[in-house]
Design an enzyme around this catalytic site. Structure first.
Site, PDB file in Angstrom:
ATOM      1  N   VAL A  82       0.846  -1.195   0.000  1.00  0.00           N
ATOM      2  CA  VAL A  82       0.000   0.000   0.000  1.00  0.00           C
ATOM      3  C   VAL A  82       0.883   1.247   0.000  1.00  0.00           C
ATOM      4  O   VAL A  82       1.787   1.378   0.833  1.00  0.00           O
ATOM      5  CB  VAL A  82      -0.952  -0.001   1.215  1.00  0.00           C
ATOM      6  CG1 VAL A  82      -1.743   1.303   1.278  1.00  0.00           C
ATOM      7  CG2 VAL A  82      -1.888  -1.201   1.141  1.00  0.00           C
ATOM      8  N   LYS A  83       0.621   2.107  -0.965  1.00  0.00           N
ATOM      9  CA  LYS A  83       1.415   3.332  -1.077  1.00  0.00           C
ATOM     10  C   LYS A  83       0.667   4.463  -0.370  1.00  0.00           C
ATOM     11  O   LYS A  83      -0.505   4.718  -0.659  1.00  0.00           O
ATOM     12  CB  LYS A  83       1.576   3.669  -2.551  1.00  0.00           C
ATOM     13  CG  LYS A  83       2.915   4.182  -2.955  1.00  0.00           C
ATOM     14  CD  LYS A  83       2.895   4.390  -4.456  1.00  0.00           C
ATOM     15  CE  LYS A  83       4.201   4.811  -4.999  1.00  0.00           C
ATOM     16  NZ  LYS A  83       4.072   5.251  -6.381  1.00  0.00           N
TER      17      LYS A  83
END
Ligand code: E4P
Length: 217
Positions: A82-83
């Site tokens: 997850v960015k």
């Protein structure tokens, strides 16, 4: 050093994966906005193709929103990272997601203290944006060097992911500095595959070979 493709384009990724040098992919909202297909479907397909870390970015800007979006993105595939952008709210979300065992790539890193704080809350990767700093007459590679130096002193387990790579020299220098990963647009990877002397040398080898074969007949 690991090489990631910085793209949301399935055709580009399909053409590079068989080379055997690709370890993962990073996407961002701007890259996925260029594609017609549903972003989650694209992420799923990229994960299947690459079988390595694939960064998918949240678009919420408040911590609870980032956390719930991050949890949803992580459900797409085991390879999803997850960015999360480096903001005050982002830091809270990174801590929560990391504590839950969800790997987080902290994006939009433009200073070493940002990278240090991201590592302290458990980020799996920090992404210093080299090219965007160069664009404003700053030195993006110096930032990579500073972060590598800091991480070498401690035991964070956070990887330095050199991002916003604009050419082969960025990859070369990031590797020399000991960055763990460089994420590169397909065109930059293609540029590294080519060398005029390789082409000239191969042409000459084949011509000499053909001449020798013809002389033997
Ligand atoms: C990183 O993960 C980003 O997607 C990317 O490297 C941004 O690069 P740009 O400055 O070329 O948009």
């Amino acid at each position: 050093m690991k090489i990631f493709i910085d793209s949301g384009n399935l055709r580009d990724i399909e053409s590079l994966v068989p080379l055997g040098i690709i370890d993962g992919v990073t996407t961002n909202p701007s890259l996925l906005a260029k594609e017609k297909e549903d972003p989650k479907a694209i992420i799923k397909k990229i994960c299947r193709l690459v079988q390595g870390p694939v960064s998918a970015e949240v678009v919420a800007t408040d911590a609870p929103g980032m956390v719930s979006e991050g949890r949803e993105l992580a459900k797409i595939d085991e390879h999803v990272v997850v960015k999360v952008p480096f903001t005050r709210e982002g830091l809270k979300a990174i801590k929560t997601l990391s504590d839950e065992g969800i790997r987080v790539n902290v994006t939009l890193i433009f200073s070493a203290p940002q990278a240090l704080f991201a590592a302290k809350v458990g980020a799996a990767y920090v992404s210093p944006f080299v090219g965007r700093l160069d664009d404003i007459s700053s030195d993006g590679l110096t930032l990579v060097r500073q972060i590598v130096e800091i991480f070498d002193q401690f035991d964070f387990g956070t990887e330095v992911l050199a991002a916003s790579m604009r050419g082969p020299l960025h990859i070369l220098e990031a590797a020399r500095m000991g960055a763990h990963v460089a994420t590169c647009p397909p065109a930059v990877i293609e540029a590294c595959l080519k060398h005029p002397l390789t082409d000239i040398g191969l042409k000459k080898f084949l011509e000499d070979w053909e001449k020798a074969q013809a002389a033997k007949v």
